[in-house]
Motif scaffolding. Structure first.
Motif, PDB file in Angstrom:
ATOM      1  N   ALA A  41       0.829  -1.208   0.000  1.00 26.01           N
ATOM      2  CA  ALA A  41       0.000   0.000   0.000  1.00 26.01           C
ATOM      3  C   ALA A  41       0.864   1.259   0.000  1.00 26.01           C
ATOM      4  O   ALA A  41       0.555   2.244  -0.689  1.00 26.01           O
ATOM      5  N   ALA A  42       1.954   1.243   0.758  1.00 25.12           N
ATOM      6  CA  ALA A  42       2.865   2.390   0.797  1.00 25.12           C
ATOM      7  C   ALA A  42       3.483   2.621  -0.569  1.00 25.12           C
ATOM      8  O   ALA A  42       3.543   3.763  -1.062  1.00 25.12           O
ATOM      9  N   CYS A  43       3.958   1.536  -1.209  1.00 24.87           N
ATOM     10  CA  CYS A  43       4.599   1.661  -2.517  1.00 24.87           C
ATOM     11  C   CYS A  43       3.616   2.135  -3.575  1.00 24.87           C
ATOM     12  O   CYS A  43       3.950   2.973  -4.423  1.00 24.87           O
ATOM     13  N   LYS A  44       2.396   1.613  -3.520  1.00 25.39           N
ATOM     14  CA  LYS A  44       1.397   2.019  -4.507  1.00 25.39           C
ATOM     15  C   LYS A  44       0.969   3.476  -4.300  1.00 25.39           C
ATOM     16  O   LYS A  44       0.724   4.208  -5.264  1.00 25.39           O
ATOM     17  N   ALA A  45       0.877   3.901  -3.046  1.00 26.86           N
ATOM     18  CA  ALA A  45       0.541   5.297  -2.767  1.00 26.86           C
ATOM     19  C   ALA A  45       1.598   6.228  -3.342  1.00 26.86           C
ATOM     20  O   ALA A  45       1.282   7.283  -3.909  1.00 26.86           O
ATOM     21  N   TRP A  46       2.864   5.832  -3.206  1.00 25.45           N
ATOM     22  CA  TRP A  46       3.932   6.662  -3.759  1.00 25.45           C
ATOM     23  C   TRP A  46       3.868   6.690  -5.284  1.00 25.45           C
ATOM     24  O   TRP A  46       4.091   7.735  -5.895  1.00 25.45           O
ATOM     25  N   CYS A  47       3.560   5.562  -5.914  1.00 26.56           N
ATOM     26  CA  CYS A  47       3.428   5.521  -7.380  1.00 26.56           C
ATOM     27  C   CYS A  47       2.337   6.486  -7.854  1.00 26.56           C
ATOM     28  O   CYS A  47       2.510   7.197  -8.849  1.00 26.56           O
ATOM     29  N   ILE A  85       9.363   1.361 -13.717  1.00 24.98           N
ATOM     30  CA  ILE A  85       9.166   0.611 -12.477  1.00 24.98           C
ATOM     31  C   ILE A  85       7.887   1.069 -11.797  1.00 24.98           C
ATOM     32  O   ILE A  85       7.060   0.258 -11.362  1.00 24.98           O
ATOM     33  N   ILE A  86       7.716   2.375 -11.712  1.00 22.69           N
ATOM     34  CA  ILE A  86       6.548   2.959 -11.057  1.00 22.69           C
ATOM     35  C   ILE A  86       5.258   2.557 -11.765  1.00 22.69           C
ATOM     36  O   ILE A  86       4.272   2.159 -11.125  1.00 22.69           O
ATOM     37  N   LEU A  87       5.247   2.643 -13.093  1.00 20.48           N
ATOM     38  CA  LEU A  87       4.032   2.351 -13.842  1.00 20.48           C
ATOM     39  C   LEU A  87       3.678   0.863 -13.807  1.00 20.48           C
ATOM     40  O   LEU A  87       2.504   0.496 -13.686  1.00 20.48           O
ATOM     41  N   ILE A  88       4.679  -0.005 -13.924  1.00 16.77           N
ATOM     42  CA  ILE A  88       4.403  -1.442 -13.900  1.00 16.77           C
ATOM     43  C   ILE A  88       3.927  -1.875 -12.517  1.00 16.77           C
ATOM     44  O   ILE A  88       2.897  -2.540 -12.377  1.00 16.77           O
ATOM     45  N   PHE A  89       4.659  -1.489 -11.483  1.00 20.07           N
ATOM     46  CA  PHE A  89       4.279  -1.901 -10.132  1.00 20.07           C
ATOM     47  C   PHE A  89       2.898  -1.381  -9.749  1.00 20.07           C
ATOM     48  O   PHE A  89       2.098  -2.096  -9.134  1.00 20.07           O
ATOM     49  N   GLY A  90       2.621  -0.141 -10.123  1.00 21.82           N
ATOM     50  CA  GLY A  90       1.332   0.438  -9.770  1.00 21.82           C
ATOM     51  C   GLY A  90       0.158  -0.174 -10.505  1.00 21.82           C
ATOM     52  O   GLY A  90      -0.995   0.067 -10.145  1.00 21.82           O
TER      53      GLY A  90
END
Length: 252
Positions: A41-47, A85-90
């Motif tokens: 959730a933290a990583c997705k919020a940052w994305c 990285i941001i777009l794929i992970f999100g």
């Protein structure tokens, strides 16, 4: 003057996204320590934050095309900058990357990457790391999700040709999972190095999946052909002139 202003806007943008990484890392830490969901959730919020601020701070819009997978698959992607990285992970529910071991020691990034199930590998020891990871997956030590590998092993600038590493084919065969190729043009706007972020539309595109069961040579040929051709098309769409196009113009 316009270039200088865009550079200044880019500088402010870069500073604030890394500052926000620290803020979110601290805010989500209690949840992340007790739950992998909290770390994701933290990583997705940052994305989401990066994509939102990129749009109005530097004029960089982002788009995800195709169908991001939700089942357990191998994702083999083109890597041009941090933005892919941001777009794929999100875009996927439970993404986890094969990453450089040095990133383990980076503040916030390293700790959260390990928490969401990313797999650190040593440079020059990739084959050993892949064998260990395959064993971990078989034992259930790795959490279910979408395993993301950058098939060329590192960030590649737009228009530069680089070989595809054998790691993708080893994982494809050992895991026995479908592979979803991913193309991109993000390097046209967000380069591998430097501060400048250019306005435009940065895209990652999830391509049709390659079913499990191909031999290594057949898989690698299909993967490289599909990812490179789709990435070239996206870069051309973004206004980037490929080397072969420049050569063709020179012959006119």
């Amino acid at each position: 003057m316009t270039h200088a202003l865009q550079w200044l806007r880019s500088l402010v943008f870069v500073v604030q996204i890394y500052a926000m990484m620290g803020v979110l890392g601290i805010l989500f830490l209690p949840w992340a320590l007790f739950s992998r969901r909290g770390a994701r959730a933290a990583c997705k919020a940052w994305c989401v934050w990066v994509r939102w601020t990129a749009r109005w701070m530097v004029g960089l819009r982002t788009e995800v095309r195709g169908t991001p997978p939700t089942d357990e698959v191998l994702i083999a992607a083109k890597h041009q900058s941090f933005l892919d990285i941001i777009l794929i992970f999100g875009s996927v529910p439970a993404g986890k990357f094969i990453m450089k071991r040095e990133l383990m020691y980076a503040p916030v990034i390293g700790q959260y990457a390990l928490r969401i199930g990313c797999v650190p590998v040593d440079r020059g020891k990739r084959s050993q790391a892949i064998k260990k990871m395959v064993k971990d997956v078989a034992r259930g030590a790795q959490a279910p999700g979408q395993l993301i590998i950058y098939s060329q092993g590192t960030r590649i600038a737009p228009g530069v040709k680089a070989p595809y590493k054998v790691g993708s084919s080893v994982l494809y065969q050992e895991l026995g999972q479908d592979c979803v190729p991913v193309a991109t043009n993000v390097g046209v706007f967000w380069p591998r190095k430097g501060i400048m972020r250019k306005p435009g539309l940065a895209v990652v595109e999830f391509l049709p999946r390659i079913p499990a069961g191909l031999d290594k040579a057949g898989f690698m040929k299909q993967l490289e052909t599909e990812v490179e051709s789709a990435s070239d098309a996206l870069m051309t769409e973004a206004g980037f002139v490929l080397e072969q196009e420049e050569e063709a113009r020179g012959l006119d």
